[in-house]
Design a protein around this motif. Sequence first.
Motif, mmCIF file in Angstrom:
data_model
loop_
_atom_site.group_PDB
_atom_site.id
_atom_site.type_symbol
_atom_site.label_atom_id
_atom_site.label_comp_id
_atom_site.label_asym_id
_atom_site.label_seq_id
_atom_site.Cartn_x
_atom_site.Cartn_y
_atom_site.Cartn_z
ATOM 1 N N THR A 163 0.815 -1.219 0.000
ATOM 2 C CA THR A 163 0.000 0.000 0.000
ATOM 3 C C THR A 163 0.850 1.273 0.000
ATOM 4 O O THR A 163 0.319 2.365 -0.178
ATOM 5 C CB THR A 163 -0.926 0.022 1.232
ATOM 6 N N ASP A 164 2.154 1.119 0.199
ATOM 7 C CA ASP A 164 3.059 2.269 0.146
ATOM 8 C C ASP A 164 3.372 2.591 -1.315
ATOM 9 O O ASP A 164 3.972 1.773 -2.011
ATOM 10 C CB ASP A 164 4.349 1.957 0.899
ATOM 11 N N PRO A 165 2.993 3.774 -1.811
ATOM 12 C CA PRO A 165 3.236 4.109 -3.227
ATOM 13 C C PRO A 165 4.722 4.175 -3.588
ATOM 14 O O PRO A 165 5.093 4.093 -4.761
ATOM 15 C CB PRO A 165 2.554 5.473 -3.389
ATOM 16 N N GLN A 166 5.581 4.313 -2.575
ATOM 17 C CA GLN A 166 7.017 4.388 -2.832
ATOM 18 C C GLN A 166 7.697 3.014 -2.794
ATOM 19 O O GLN A 166 8.899 2.929 -3.042
ATOM 20 C CB GLN A 166 7.680 5.302 -1.784
ATOM 21 N N LEU A 241 2.931 -5.368 -8.655
ATOM 22 C CA LEU A 241 3.181 -5.399 -10.089
ATOM 23 C C LEU A 241 2.476 -4.244 -10.800
ATOM 24 O O LEU A 241 3.064 -3.560 -11.646
ATOM 25 C CB LEU A 241 2.717 -6.734 -10.667
ATOM 26 N N GLU A 242 1.227 -4.027 -10.462
ATOM 27 C CA GLU A 242 0.455 -2.973 -11.129
ATOM 28 C C GLU A 242 1.039 -1.589 -10.858
ATOM 29 O O GLU A 242 1.190 -0.776 -11.782
ATOM 30 C CB GLU A 242 -1.003 -3.042 -10.654
ATOM 31 N N LYS A 243 1.366 -1.315 -9.608
ATOM 32 C CA LYS A 243 1.920 0.003 -9.262
ATOM 33 C C LYS A 243 3.310 0.199 -9.850
ATOM 34 O O LYS A 243 3.673 1.303 -10.264
ATOM 35 C CB LYS A 243 1.954 0.169 -7.744
ATOM 36 N N SER A 244 4.100 -0.888 -9.877
ATOM 37 C CA SER A 244 5.448 -0.789 -10.458
ATOM 38 C C SER A 244 5.367 -0.487 -11.948
ATOM 39 O O SER A 244 6.133 0.340 -12.474
ATOM 40 C CB SER A 244 6.219 -2.093 -10.235
ATOM 41 N N ALA A 245 4.442 -1.154 -12.634
ATOM 42 C CA ALA A 245 4.275 -0.901 -14.070
ATOM 43 C C ALA A 245 3.843 0.536 -14.324
ATOM 44 O O ALA A 245 4.354 1.201 -15.248
ATOM 45 C CB ALA A 245 3.245 -1.864 -14.650
ATOM 46 N N GLU A 246 2.940 1.038 -13.507
ATOM 47 C CA GLU A 246 2.464 2.414 -13.671
ATOM 48 C C GLU A 246 3.574 3.424 -13.376
ATOM 49 O O GLU A 246 3.770 4.386 -14.124
ATOM 50 C CB GLU A 246 1.280 2.644 -12.724
ATOM 51 N N LYS A 247 4.308 3.175 -12.296
ATOM 52 C CA LYS A 247 5.347 4.112 -11.879
ATOM 53 C C LYS A 247 6.516 4.140 -12.855
ATOM 54 O O LYS A 247 7.088 5.213 -13.137
ATOM 55 C CB LYS A 247 5.833 3.720 -10.480
ATOM 56 N N LYS A 248 6.863 2.969 -13.433
ATOM 57 C CA LYS A 248 8.017 2.888 -14.319
ATOM 58 C C LYS A 248 7.621 2.855 -15.794
ATOM 59 O O LYS A 248 8.451 2.616 -16.658
ATOM 60 C CB LYS A 248 8.852 1.653 -13.953
ATOM 61 N N MET A 249 6.326 3.081 -16.045
ATOM 62 C CA MET A 249 5.790 3.147 -17.420
ATOM 63 C C MET A 249 6.098 1.868 -18.208
ATOM 64 O O MET A 249 6.634 1.909 -19.322
ATOM 65 C CB MET A 249 6.310 4.390 -18.140
ATOM 66 N N LEU A 250 5.779 0.727 -17.589
ATOM 67 C CA LEU A 250 5.958 -0.578 -18.227
ATOM 68 C C LEU A 250 4.594 -1.105 -18.669
ATOM 69 O O LEU A 250 3.572 -0.761 -18.086
ATOM 70 C CB LEU A 250 6.590 -1.553 -17.232
#
Length: 359
Positions: A163-166, A241-250
């Motif tokens: 739940t941590d966006p970072q 996975l979802e947040k990482s893809a969004e944050k790193k534009m994958l």
Amino acid sequence: MSNAQLILIDKRNQPLKEYIVAVAASDGLNIKGVEIMASPAKGETSLLNAQVLIPPLEAFDFDMKKLVNATLNAVSVKDEIMTVDEFIAQCSEDEAVRDALSKSVPKLRKKIEALLKEFLDSEVIPLILERRNDVLYKLKEHAKELKGKKIVCIDIEATNISTDPQADIIQLSACDGEGKTLFNQLINPGYDIPENEKHNITTEMVQGEPLLGHVWDEIHDQLRDADVVLAYSTESDFMYLEKSAEKKMLRFELDYNKWLDVAELSRDLNGAIRWHSERMYWFYKTPKLTASYEQVLGKPFPGDAHDALADAVATIELFNAMLDKGRKSQIEEKKKPKQVSDIITNNPFAAAFANAKRS
């Protein structure tokens, strides 16, 4: 000849509460005021007293005979656990007294039965049994549906909770339905990894390891192409996975509908039922992966519980063992909840029980 006998002393001053039965069902219970007294004769001072410990009811299949035996095989004398025979041996060195105490054990058994019957007659017990039956039915159906399917079981370690966006992924691991490793990749987040009791991965360990974007496509596609993705708590792994893809534009083409949560199945099969006193409802606690593994498979958890690959392999082993329980169960169809009389709805515990059965 001795008049010594074992007497069950019950000094409880209130009726048995259903939330107490819930604790006894999963964990067992030490009831204050309930003791076995070794009495030398009527009116004489006790030779010795033992605390009665209610064993975990579910662990003994809610079976009266098993529970009585378990109770008499584990009484507490000054925090020392012993059998009732060992208790008798400590009461006196006089053989006649010991013999008399031993002869009173059948009468004590009946008193223990009456005590345990209070627990087994609680409406909490059928609620637990219905939950277990429901999940066994689900597991039996999963065993049929997943036969021949491509299964990927994943686990993730990260710098913080999902739940941590970072939070950033620092280990991605997965195995197939047989426990064979599909990938086991440490990830360099690009900065020093903060200390975290959730994992044992250090900054030094990820030096020279790729960034997430460099390995994303291969890992992503294995998950995308699986018939079903398993995880112990799918929500958090999918969120990583979802947040990482969004944050790193994958690119992100994963379908959560294909994911199956082993933690939810474990909760329904093994989780302890508890009463939420503020919100007034029953709920089931999700056991940790290590606890569920050891309970279902009956052996110690293998490897490091803070390593993604070890957790993924343990999760698939646990899942397969639960599927086997489903296959072997006699549950042919999901049992429908019985109608519960409105007469009990003035009791908050009974009302919550009724609502839980209807849902």
